[in-house]
Write an enzyme that holds these catalytic residues in place. Structure first.
Site, PDB file in Angstrom:
ATOM      1  N   HIS A  66      12.746 -38.527 -11.806  1.00  0.00           N
ATOM      2  CA  HIS A  66      11.884 -38.867 -10.370  1.00  0.00           C
ATOM      3  C   HIS A  66      10.689 -38.419 -10.592  1.00  0.00           C
ATOM      4  O   HIS A  66       9.982 -38.453  -9.389  1.00  0.00           O
ATOM      5  CB  HIS A  66      12.745 -38.516  -9.446  1.00  0.00           C
ATOM      6  N   TRP A  96      -3.087  -2.387  -1.319  1.00  0.00           N
ATOM      7  CA  TRP A  96      -2.817  -3.915  -1.820  1.00  0.00           C
ATOM      8  C   TRP A  96      -3.836  -4.662  -0.671  1.00  0.00           C
ATOM      9  O   TRP A  96      -3.414  -4.484   0.559  1.00  0.00           O
ATOM     10  CB  TRP A  96      -1.347  -4.364  -1.597  1.00  0.00           C
ATOM     11  N   LYS A 113       4.903  -4.565  -4.605  1.00  0.00           N
ATOM     12  CA  LYS A 113       6.533  -4.596  -4.561  1.00  0.00           C
ATOM     13  C   LYS A 113       6.977  -4.836  -3.056  1.00  0.00           C
ATOM     14  O   LYS A 113       8.021  -5.457  -3.083  1.00  0.00           O
ATOM     15  CB  LYS A 113       6.846  -3.266  -4.923  1.00  0.00           C
ATOM     16  N   GLU A 145      14.911 -19.067 -10.424  1.00  0.00           N
ATOM     17  CA  GLU A 145      14.448 -17.515 -10.485  1.00  0.00           C
ATOM     18  C   GLU A 145      13.820 -17.226 -12.044  1.00  0.00           C
ATOM     19  O   GLU A 145      12.850 -16.441 -12.182  1.00  0.00           O
ATOM     20  CB  GLU A 145      15.955 -16.698 -10.536  1.00  0.00           C
ATOM     21  N   CYS A 198       0.862  -1.096   0.002  1.00  0.00           N
ATOM     22  CA  CYS A 198       0.143  -0.043   0.122  1.00  0.00           C
ATOM     23  C   CYS A 198       0.714   1.438   0.010  1.00  0.00           C
ATOM     24  O   CYS A 198       2.153   1.215   0.567  1.00  0.00           O
ATOM     25  CB  CYS A 198      -0.950   0.232   1.256  1.00  0.00           C
ATOM     26  N   LYS A 242      10.083 -15.683 -12.532  1.00  0.00           N
ATOM     27  CA  LYS A 242       9.870 -14.511 -13.264  1.00  0.00           C
ATOM     28  C   LYS A 242       8.816 -14.781 -14.558  1.00  0.00           C
ATOM     29  O   LYS A 242       8.069 -13.977 -14.586  1.00  0.00           O
ATOM     30  CB  LYS A 242      10.970 -14.115 -14.054  1.00  0.00           C
ATOM     31  N   GLU A 293       5.374 -15.276 -12.413  1.00  0.00           N
ATOM     32  CA  GLU A 293       4.701 -14.031 -11.881  1.00  0.00           C
ATOM     33  C   GLU A 293       4.277 -12.865 -12.937  1.00  0.00           C
ATOM     34  O   GLU A 293       3.346 -11.985 -12.766  1.00  0.00           O
ATOM     35  CB  GLU A 293       5.542 -13.465 -10.833  1.00  0.00           C
ATOM     36  N   ARG A 333       3.323  -0.306  -4.826  1.00  0.00           N
ATOM     37  CA  ARG A 333       3.131  -0.870  -3.765  1.00  0.00           C
ATOM     38  C   ARG A 333       1.857  -1.679  -3.431  1.00  0.00           C
ATOM     39  O   ARG A 333       1.425  -2.237  -2.667  1.00  0.00           O
ATOM     40  CB  ARG A 333       3.302   0.197  -2.707  1.00  0.00           C
ATOM     41  N   ASN A 351      -1.125   2.103   6.456  1.00  0.00           N
ATOM     42  CA  ASN A 351      -0.420   0.902   5.780  1.00  0.00           C
ATOM     43  C   ASN A 351      -0.033   0.040   7.056  1.00  0.00           C
ATOM     44  O   ASN A 351       0.411   0.486   8.151  1.00  0.00           O
ATOM     45  CB  ASN A 351       0.909   1.130   5.282  1.00  0.00           C
ATOM     46  N   GLY A 352      -0.136  -1.176   6.913  1.00  0.00           N
ATOM     47  CA  GLY A 352       0.253  -2.269   8.065  1.00  0.00           C
ATOM     48  C   GLY A 352      -0.896  -2.962   8.334  1.00  0.00           C
ATOM     49  O   GLY A 352      -2.004  -3.221   7.739  1.00  0.00           O
TER      50      GLY A 352
HETATM   51  C1  F6R Z   1       9.810 -11.484  -7.596  1.00  0.00           C
HETATM   52  C2  F6R Z   1      10.113 -10.681  -6.343  1.00  0.00           C
HETATM   53  C3  F6R Z   1       9.653 -11.079  -4.787  1.00  0.00           C
HETATM   54  C4  F6R Z   1      10.270 -10.700  -3.970  1.00  0.00           C
HETATM   55  C5  F6R Z   1      10.002 -10.857  -2.643  1.00  0.00           C
HETATM   56  C6  F6R Z   1      11.095 -10.447  -1.485  1.00  0.00           C
HETATM   57  O1  F6R Z   1      10.183 -10.849  -8.789  1.00  0.00           O
HETATM   58  O2  F6R Z   1      10.378  -9.381  -6.558  1.00  0.00           O
HETATM   59  O3  F6R Z   1       9.676 -12.495  -4.815  1.00  0.00           O
HETATM   60  O4  F6R Z   1      11.892 -10.949  -4.157  1.00  0.00           O
HETATM   61  O5  F6R Z   1       8.948 -10.276  -2.286  1.00  0.00           O
HETATM   62  O6  F6R Z   1      11.020  -8.994  -1.356  1.00  0.00           O
HETATM   63  P1  F6R Z   1      12.242  -8.265  -0.936  1.00  0.00           P
HETATM   64  O7  F6R Z   1      13.417  -8.613  -1.757  1.00  0.00           O
HETATM   65  O8  F6R Z   1      11.971  -6.844  -0.963  1.00  0.00           O
HETATM   66  O9  F6R Z   1      12.384  -8.756   0.479  1.00  0.00           O
END
Ligand code: F6R
Length: 635
Positions: free
Chosen positions: A531, A85, A630, A508, A2, A512, A515, A27, A111-112
């Site tokens: 397996h 969010w 984010k 990774e 948020c 990517k 998501e 956010r 927020n929170g």
């Molecule tokens: C994926 C992504 C998330 C963050 C995760 C941790 O592209 O960005 O998986 O890596 O939410 O976030 P941070 O690094 O901010 O703790």
């Protein structure tokens, strides 16, 4: 999660709030809203202040709110805004912030998470408050209202009547004493025009004073147009903003002088700079991230990580490393495990912070916990840090955000120098994390006497070369990546495979893709395919492999042959010059020859680009994928 923004000053508040909310949209973007102080019509019965609050809220992105506000003609120079969010309560207008008190005279954005909101809400309802939403936040509006207006004697509990403070800042402070949980909060009251009261606990708040007013936001990016000198509010601190200035107080209301942080990055750095989306811009910034993260790290031929917070003697005593992180940051940890164990010969475990915090890991004073977090405010990672410190571990943070909770709560910190990352999917911050973790692994190896100074210098030089190698991939592999994306865009599922470093990179790559394109993807160690997962493969099923030249190259190729024999469509990230791989691969994307230890820094880049291409072909919003935010400040 948020975003919060607030302004009080001489200019039109709605424009400033919308600009700020757009910058904060990364956010969360389930709904957005503003509360604006507006002069009320001079009619009999109008409130004494002559001001009412206009609350305008919309489900969806800030653009929707902006178009609604364009028709709102009443002038206002004070207001608060929020982009949400969803946590408690689905995305709806009723659940969108700002939330208001029963009398509509107080509005808040928050927020929170309020952990005791169920009990607080029941109490408030029993005392006659009516709730309009399912959110935890709304209790704050009613608590502030009670503290402001006062409340009658409670016959059920025998509590005497309480007079109201009729002072917004005092009422906010009082409400905070009743709340258990995390909050970054901004409140306005129609009876105190021009005042914004702000509180913080475990949720970021920054405040700035510009030439034409006072600003508050949950991220500096929303107020950087107005000022470069900001106050990052600490837990338990409060601020009262007016058009003329800002006062800061502690929990007892005593005035304090907070530290001012100067922001030296430019807003251009956070804007698209000619790229169609932030994700592509940020992928292209990665050569710079490698260079910037390494600047100043080799001084007089010696590795220099002076912000470590640990002496060389303390480092030498380290006999176990835990890397704790979430999501993409967790994958950076998988790379680090390979390096720390190979070079420093220290056992290293990588654990999702959300799991670590609820087990009883073996931690001693000689355990080093490395917490990796782009945002520096991920709730699970923070909780894991606190837990590890209580158990006696030394904690080292790797984060992208200066002064973030991870930075502040760790014994030492490396900043990843990625600069602001806007696209929700992490790209450049991942590269910054891997480079930083590589430095840490080199340092541990040197301190433990497992690598000589000469070897460390040579590896450091090679690490620096990855900047050019990434640039080569960006300059030359676009067409190959596009063809590979066309080949898998209509699939329902995809497998990413690799061995060793390649397996970590595959994780990774799969994250990517899923998501941002919503195409289901899994990562598997290539040797594990037989397996179970190999049963998934039928004609045309995409298998995306990391098969760069490494000690396990031949083994990986054998596994790919098994997939090929079952009809898989094979896309390989391979080393430039490897022509034999074409015998089994339908599509090959090359990276320049690189030491296996550094291959994650380069081989991840084509997978980021592949995910982005597929997402665009599938019509997805690559910067703001659905259901994500984010920064994840909830459990
Ligand atoms: C994926 C992504 C998330 C963050 C995760 C941790 O592209 O960005 O998986 O890596 O939410 O976030 P941070 O690094 O901010 O703790």
């Amino acid at each position: 999660m948020c975003g919060i923004v607030g302004y009080t000053g001489q200019d039109e508040a709605k424009d400033i709030l919308i600009t700020g909310l757009k910058r904060l949209e990364y956010r969360g973007y389930d709904s957005a809203g503003v509360a604006l102080e507006c002069a009320s019509p001079a009619t009999p019965g109008a409130p004494a202040s002559g001001v009412t609050l206009s609350v305008i809220r919309r489900v969806g992105k800030v653009a929707g709110l902006e178009s609604e506000l364009s028709a709102f003609g009443t002038p206002s120079t004070c207001g608060i805004g929020h982009t949400r969010w969803a946590t408690h309560g689905r995305p709806s207008v009723a659940n969108a912030h700002p939330h208001t008190s029963c009398n509509g005279r107080i509005a808040i954005v928050h927020n929170g998470i309020i952990e005791n909101f169920t009990e607080l809400r029941a109490e408030l309802e029993r005392r006659g408050h009516t709730f309009a939403s399912e959110t935890d936040t709304e209790v704050f509006a009613h608590l502030i209202e009670e503290a402001y207006e006062g409340r009658p004697a409670d016959s059920a509990t025998g509590e005497p009547a309480r007079p109201g403070s009729h002072d917004l800042m005092t009422a906010v402070r009082e409400a905070c004493t009743q709340v258990v949980g995390a909050y970054g909060l901004a409140a306005v009251c129609a009876d105190e025009p021009g005042v914004i009261a702000v509180a913080r606990k475990d949720s970021p708040i920054v405040i700035g004073r510009g030439e034409r007013g006072s600003y508050v936001a949950s991220d500096v990016i929303a107020l950087i147009d107005a000022t470069r000198d900001v106050v990052v509010l600490e837990d338990g601190q409060f601020a009262r903003l007016t058009p003329e200035g800002i006062t800061y107080t502690d929990a007892d209301g005593a005035e304090i002088e907070p530290a001012v942080t100067h922001i030296d990055w430019d807003i251009d750095m956070a804007e698209k700079g000619g790229y169609p989306d932030f994700m592509l811009k940020e992928i292209h910034e990665q050569p710079r991230v490698v260079r910037d993260t390494l600047v100043g790290r080799m001084v007089g031929g010696e590795l220099d990580i002076d912000e470590l917070g640990l002496t060389m003697e303390e480092l030498n005593l380290i006999d176990r490393v835990y890397v704790i992180a979430c999501g993409t940051s967790y994958h950076a940890g998988l790379i680090a495990k390979n390096l720390i164990e190979a070079w420093a010969r220290i056992p290293c475990e990588v654990e999702a912070a959300s799991e670590f915090r609820y087990r009883n890991p073996i931690i001693t004073p000689s355990t080093l916990v490395v917490a990796v977090s782009q945002s520096g405010e991920t709730a699970d990672t923070l909780a894991a840090i606190r837990d590890a410190r209580i158990k006696g571990a030394k904690v080292f943070g790797i984060t992208n955000v200066v002064g973030s909770p991870v930075a502040r709560e760790s014994d030492g910190v490396i900043y990843t120098k990625a600069n602001k990352e806007i696209a929700v999917a992490s790209t450049k911050s991942f590269i910054g994390q891997v480079v930083s973790l590589t430095l840490l692994a080199l340092l541990l190896a040197q301190v433990k006497g497992k690598l000589t100074t000469g070897q460390v210098r040579m590896l450091f030089r090679e690490l620096g070369n990855t900047a050019e190698q990434i640039q080569w991939i960006l300059d030359t592999q676009g067409e190959a990546i596009h063809e590979a994306a066309l080949a898998c865009k209509d699939a329902h599922s995809a497998l990413f495979v690799g061995r060793g470093m390649g397996a970590a990179i595959a994780h990774e790559g799969a994250l990517k893709l899923k998501e941002i394109s919503y195409l289901h993807a899994e990562a598997y160690a290539a040797g594990e395919m037989k397996h179970g997962p190999i049963a998934l493969i039928d004609q045309g099923f995409p298998v995306i492999a990391v098969a760069t030249k490494s000690p396990v190259y031949d083994k990986t190729v054998s596994n790919l042959k098994e997939c090929e024999a079952r009809g898989a469509q094979i896309i390989v990230v391979a080393t430039e010059g490897d022509e034999e791989i074409r015998a089994i691969a339908d599509h090959v994307i090359y990276i320049p020859p690189v030491r296996d230890a550094f291959s994650a820094i380069t081989a991840t880049v084509p997978l980021q680009l592949l995910a982005r291409e597929v997402a665009i072909m599938r019509g997805c919003d690559v910067d703001q994928p659905r259901n994500l935010a984010k920064s994840v400040t909830v459990e």
